[in-house]
Design an enzyme around this catalytic site. Structure first.
Site, PDB file in Angstrom:
ATOM      1  CG  HIS A 147      67.531  21.549  25.583  1.00  0.00           C
ATOM      2  ND1 HIS A 147      67.684  20.224  25.422  1.00  0.00           N
ATOM      3  CD2 HIS A 147      66.357  21.371  26.652  1.00  0.00           C
ATOM      4  CE1 HIS A 147      67.103  19.295  25.958  1.00  0.00           C
ATOM      5  NE2 HIS A 147      66.530  20.018  27.024  1.00  0.00           N
TER       6      HIS A 147
ATOM      7  CG  HIS B 214      52.573  29.092  11.720  1.00  0.00           C
ATOM      8  ND1 HIS B 214      51.397  29.689  11.242  1.00  0.00           N
ATOM      9  CD2 HIS B 214      52.924  29.949  12.935  1.00  0.00           C
ATOM     10  CE1 HIS B 214      50.915  30.676  12.035  1.00  0.00           C
ATOM     11  NE2 HIS B 214      51.864  30.711  13.006  1.00  0.00           N
TER      12      HIS B 214
HETATM   13  O1  JB2 Z   1      48.070  31.771  -2.628  1.00  0.00           O
HETATM   14  C1  JB2 Z   1      47.445  32.423  -1.489  1.00  0.00           C
HETATM   15  C2  JB2 Z   1      47.925  33.738  -1.659  1.00  0.00           C
HETATM   16  N1  JB2 Z   1      48.736  34.548  -2.411  1.00  0.00           N
HETATM   17  C3  JB2 Z   1      48.796  35.686  -1.536  1.00  0.00           C
HETATM   18  N2  JB2 Z   1      46.450  31.950  -0.732  1.00  0.00           N
HETATM   19  C4  JB2 Z   1      46.198  32.723   0.294  1.00  0.00           C
HETATM   20  N3  JB2 Z   1      45.626  32.224   1.056  1.00  0.00           N
HETATM   21  N4  JB2 Z   1      46.600  34.117   0.453  1.00  0.00           N
HETATM   22  C5  JB2 Z   1      47.357  34.694  -0.372  1.00  0.00           C
HETATM   23  N5  JB2 Z   1      48.020  35.723  -0.681  1.00  0.00           N
HETATM   24  C6  JB2 Z   1      47.794  36.778   0.369  1.00  0.00           C
HETATM   25  O2  JB2 Z   1      48.079  36.523   1.632  1.00  0.00           O
HETATM   26  C7  JB2 Z   1      46.322  37.170   0.201  1.00  0.00           C
HETATM   27  O3  JB2 Z   1      46.090  38.182  -0.791  1.00  0.00           O
HETATM   28  C8  JB2 Z   1      46.178  38.003   1.710  1.00  0.00           C
HETATM   29  O4  JB2 Z   1      46.559  39.257   1.569  1.00  0.00           O
HETATM   30  C9  JB2 Z   1      47.221  37.316   2.492  1.00  0.00           C
HETATM   31  C10 JB2 Z   1      46.247  36.360   3.607  1.00  0.00           C
HETATM   32  O5  JB2 Z   1      45.872  37.246   4.474  1.00  0.00           O
HETATM   33  P1  JB2 Z   1      45.261  36.753   5.681  1.00  0.00           P
HETATM   34  O6  JB2 Z   1      44.800  38.006   6.702  1.00  0.00           O
HETATM   35  O7  JB2 Z   1      43.987  35.888   5.185  1.00  0.00           O
HETATM   36  O8  JB2 Z   1      45.864  35.751   6.446  1.00  0.00           O
HETATM   37  P2  JB2 Z   1      47.457  35.974   6.859  1.00  0.00           P
HETATM   38  O9  JB2 Z   1      48.304  34.653   6.198  1.00  0.00           O
HETATM   39  O10 JB2 Z   1      47.959  37.332   6.604  1.00  0.00           O
HETATM   40  O11 JB2 Z   1      47.230  35.534   8.443  1.00  0.00           O
HETATM   41  C11 JB2 Z   1      46.860  34.277   8.891  1.00  0.00           C
HETATM   42  O12 JB2 Z   1      47.933  33.539   9.456  1.00  0.00           O
HETATM   43  C12 JB2 Z   1      48.278  34.103  10.612  1.00  0.00           C
HETATM   44  C13 JB2 Z   1      49.674  33.495  11.285  1.00  0.00           C
HETATM   45  C14 JB2 Z   1      45.785  34.372  10.075  1.00  0.00           C
HETATM   46  O13 JB2 Z   1      45.380  33.026  10.358  1.00  0.00           O
HETATM   47  C15 JB2 Z   1      46.328  35.306  11.232  1.00  0.00           C
HETATM   48  O14 JB2 Z   1      45.221  35.400  12.196  1.00  0.00           O
HETATM   49  C16 JB2 Z   1      47.197  34.697  11.992  1.00  0.00           C
HETATM   50  N6  JB2 Z   1      47.855  35.053  12.990  1.00  0.00           N
END
Ligand code: JB2
Length: 209
Positions: free
Chosen positions: A134, A143
């Site tokens: 609450h 996050h």
């Molecule tokens: O500027 C950028 C960007 N622009 C697009 N920086 C980064 N780091 N990534 C960028 N992207 C896109 O976000 C990338 O091309 C990629 O497709 C995606 C990041 O994918 P990734 O699997 O590395 O991280 P995520 O953010 O999808 O997931 C993270 O956070 C989640 C909350 C992981 O740590 C997960 O395990 C977690 N559950």
């Protein structure tokens, strides 16, 4: 919920996008596609949803959600994608009290619990099984990783990150762009930009906005 009938664009194509897509699918919310700046992802699929191109290609006024875990990246994309209409996405197996305020672009995953009078900012992630009690107030781009527990009346400044399984006792104030390490227990206020770890959580150094 008229918005649910309009196909939504998912910005991102990584692990977080996969859970956002799964959440939208659980709501039977049609998905326009995934949009990612990484050309290598174009033509791939995320849970059957094609990656169609970069977010710059989205037409103005497209309903969209930023599905990238990095808080600073979400902030940058939120500023860059000025034509998008940000939607909030709440899994049907999350509990959200009717008094809760959810900002545009916020996502709430399965098993999350948001108790009365919680206020959640724009593009916040409430990850799997996290609970927010609450009167908590979370700023934009926060996050909470899976399994985080915030007790009542906790305040979290914009851009801050709580690692998996971390907890905070009632009433503490966390500054902006702070990082709380996995499994940590926050028992006192933390300043802007701090990285805090442990039980009880102690500052390790400055984070980056
Ligand atoms: O500027 C950028 C960007 N622009 C697009 N920086 C980064 N780091 N990534 C960028 N992207 C896109 O976000 C990338 O091309 C990629 O497709 C995606 C990041 O994918 P990734 O699997 O590395 O991280 P995520 O953010 O999808 O997931 C993270 O956070 C989640 C909350 C992981 O740590 C997960 O395990 C977690 N559950």
């Amino acid at each position: 919920m008229a918005m649910a009938q309009i196909p939504v664009a998912v910005i991102g194509a990584g692990g977080h996008a996969k859970v956002v897509v799964a959440t939208l699918q659980s709501l039977n919310w049609p998905i326009l596609g995934c949009y990612d700046n990484d050309r290598a992802a174009w033509g791939r699929q995320v849970l059957g949803v094609p990656v169609r191109g970069g977010p710059a290609e989205l037409p103005a006024d497209t309903p969209a959600v930023i599905a990238i875990g990095d808080n600073a990246v979400r902030r940058r994309l939120a500023r860059a994608c000025v034509g998008c209409r940000w939607v909030t996405v709440v899994h049907p197996a999350a509990y959200v009290h009717p008094s809760v305020e959810l900002g545009p672009g916020a996502v709430v995953f399965a098993g999350a619990v948001l108790q009365p009078d919680v206020r959640i900012g724009a593009h916040v992630i409430i990850n799997t099984g996290a609970s927010v009690d609450h009167d908590c107030v979370l700023g934009d781009f926060v996050h909470l990783a899976p399994g985080v527990r915030l007790s009542g009346s906790v305040r979290v400044g914009q851009g801050s990150f709580f690692g998996v399984g971390s907890v905070a006792i009632p009433g503490v104030r966390i500054g902006e762009w702070a990082t709380v390490g996995a499994g940590s227990v926050v028992v006192g206020d933390l300043p802007d930009g701090v990285k805090a770890m442990g039980v009880p959580a102690r500052p390790m150094g400055k984070g980056e906005p």
